[in-house]
Design an enzyme around this catalytic site. Structure first.
Site, PDB file in Angstrom:
ATOM      1  N   ASN A 146       0.812  -1.234   0.000  1.00  0.00           N
ATOM      2  CA  ASN A 146       0.000   0.000   0.000  1.00  0.00           C
ATOM      3  C   ASN A 146       0.839   1.275   0.000  1.00  0.00           C
ATOM      4  OD1 ASN A 146       0.758  -0.693   2.626  1.00  0.00           O
ATOM      5  ND2 ASN A 146      -0.968   0.371   3.536  1.00  0.00           N
ATOM      6  N   GLU A 244       3.169  -4.321  12.589  1.00  0.00           N
ATOM      7  CA  GLU A 244       2.145  -3.296  12.342  1.00  0.00           C
ATOM      8  C   GLU A 244       1.089  -3.923  11.447  1.00  0.00           C
ATOM      9  OE1 GLU A 244      -0.147  -1.250  10.759  1.00  0.00           O
ATOM     10  OE2 GLU A 244       1.318   0.007   9.713  1.00  0.00           O
ATOM     11  N   CYS A 278      -3.053   1.992   6.429  1.00  0.00           N
ATOM     12  CA  CYS A 278      -3.365   1.378   7.732  1.00  0.00           C
ATOM     13  C   CYS A 278      -4.103   2.354   8.629  1.00  0.00           C
ATOM     14  CB  CYS A 278      -2.099   0.860   8.394  1.00  0.00           C
ATOM     15  SG  CYS A 278      -0.671   1.910   8.155  1.00  0.00           S
TER      16      CYS A 278
END
Ligand code: TXE
Length: 469
Positions: A146, A244, A278
């Site tokens: 991403n 993460e 995120c």
């Protein structure tokens, strides 16, 4: 492109490759080597060979190299941004922001090389205690698709500043920009073997990094499910992990908020990178007293978003891969079909090639319908009656990465900031992540922190030396 091992490009030992697609057209733009356990072993051997010498390079010299890397990245920013858009899908303007942000990350770590140190104390009766921070050795960096450039920068910049060597693995669907960045770091003076990039699938190259006994730390950014697999695979070698694993950020709009600023913030942050961040504003919680005005204004703004290839003048590109697009479509269909929310705008795949999905607005969404993150361009609006209820909804998912509160009232801001369970809370802002801010989550969003000063604890270990007096 070739992968990057011991300072040079090379193919995988098996000779096999993986295609890389343009998400806007579905066509193959390049191939990369399909690395396996053997390629990871070769990369780790090169890294081990080079690490001790790198650890002895002075902070000033490490700093000069990282500053030079930043300059090379800036000098090539347009070409890198074009490459990033072509493999990842995001609009060129966002890609260029990411590339300049990546240059800044290496400059930030250049500024930190001299601050990596421990503590000292006099211990009466015993002596003089020094606690020095030692590099870990070889660090693994597993990077998602991403924000591939900047997340690679977070991991590689921190590891290199602390004197570690790196074996990185970019995502199968966005490996090219990371490979070019590795070449630029080498051109800036990072010695051969200190930074290696093995391409390949997660199940093969990724898993081999996590399992390798000589890799002492893995920093992983990705899904909760893969984070769990990484955690299990790392256990036998007792390596340190920084995880993460995404988030489901609440974006809370109080009744006294500046509605226009809140709408603009929500639209910007929810549709940035086609919603694939995120810490995107994934659940928009709006006070029932102003929810109608919010939805009306949000719809006006969303209708104007221009969607298309990131190389054209657009506000939003395609999703990165077809699986991602289909998962987003399924999530919206489920909410609408089960009447857990009302479709106000969008809600469909775009016909033709590419992984396009319309920017979508849903109102009156029940909090339970979005307890799993929707990693795409979908804005679910959830009304709430009191701040306590908003905080309860914000905390009502397994995630804990980011959140924001939009208000003019200090008490409301502080109460929400204090009570929301997450790694970061913004007030009247969202998704602001300069490298000074320690970044990471709690609960299913993972553990450990990237950036800030906290990176020192992730990428070094303390060694205590007692000098008897
Ligand atoms: O993630 P994966 P995917 C979330 C988001 C998205 C979902 C699935 O919800 O819809 O994850 O995306 C490597 N051992 N996020 O499937 O599988 C893989 O090759 C070691 C949120 O792409 O987690 C890639 O390099 N590595 C997230 C990286 O892990 C493995 C960003 C991420 O892939 C591996 C991306 C294994 N067994 C997705 N399997 C965020 N935190 O922002 C895969 N990989």
């Amino acid at each position: 492109m070739q992968m990057f091992l011991d300072g040079a490009g090379c193919d995988s030992l098996s000779g096999s490759t993986l295609p890389v697609y343009n998400p806007a057209t579905g066509t193959v733009i390049d191939t990369v080597p399909a690395g396996t356990t053997d390629d990871v072993a070769a990369a780790v051997a090169a890294a081990e060979n080079a690490q001790a010498t790198w650890a002895r390079v002075s902070p000033a010299d490490k700093s000069r190299i990282l500053i030079a890397a930043g300059a090379l990245i800036r000098g090539e920013a347009d070409a890198l941004a074009t490459l990033l858009t072509t493999e990842q899908g995001k609009p060129f303007r966002e890609a260029k922001d990411e590339i300049l942000g990546t240059a800044h990350i290496f400059e930030y770590y250049a500024s930190m090389t001299g601050s990596i140190r421990g503590d000292a104390a006099v211990l009466p009766k015993y002596g003089y205690m020094n606690v020095v921070r030692k590099p870990l050795g070889v660090c693994g960096a597993i990077v998602p698709w991403n924000m591939p450039a900047i997340i690679f920068g977070w991991k590689a910049g921190a590891a290199l500043a602390c004197g570690n060597a790196v074996v990185a693995k970019p995502s199968e669907t966005a490996p090219l920009t990371v490979l070019r960045l590795a070449e630029l770091l080498a051109a800036a003076g990072v010695p051969g073997g200190v930074l290696n990039v093995v391409t390949g699938s997660g199940a093969s190259a990724g898993d081999a990094i996590v399992r390798h006994a000589d890799i002492r730390h893995v920093s992983f950014t990705g899904s909760v499910a893969t984070g769990r697999a990484v955690s299990l695979a790392a256990a036998p070698t007792l390596k340190k992990l920084t995880l993460e694993l995404g988030g489901n950020d609440a974006f809370i709009v109080a009744a006294d908020a500046d509605i226009d600023a809140a709408v603009a913030g929500a639209v910007r942050n929810r549709f940035y990178n086609c919603g694939q961040v995120c810490t995107s504003a994934k659940r928009i919680l709006v006070d029932a007293n102003c929810v109608d005005a919010f939805v009306r204004k949000a719809r006006n703004a969303i209708e104007k978003l221009v969607v298309g290839s990131g190389l054209d003048k657009v506000n939003m590109g395609p999703l990165n891969n077809p699986g991602q697009r289909d998962a987003v479509a399924a999530a919206v269909d489920r909410i609408v079909n089960e009447e857990c929310g009302r479709l106000i705008f969008g809600g469909k795949k775009q016909e033709g090639p590419g992984n396009f999905y319309a920017p979508t607005l849903l109102s009156d969404v029940s909090p339970d319908a979005v307890s799993e993150e929707i990693f795409g361009p979908v804005m679910p609006v959830i009304p709430f009656a009191t701040l306590d209820e908003a905080v309860e909804i914000a905390n009502g998912t397994p995630y804990g990465l980011g959140a924001s509160i939009w208000t003019k009232n200090m008490k409301t801001a502080y109460t929400a900031a204090e009570q929301i369970r997450s790694g970061v809370v913004w007030v009247n802002r969202h998704l602001i992540l300069p490298p000074e801010i320690p970044f990471g989550g709690t609960a299913n969003s993972g553990y450990g922190r990237e950036n800030g000063r906290e990176f020192i604890y992730e990428y070094t270990e303390p060694k205590s030396i007692l000098i008897g007096l």
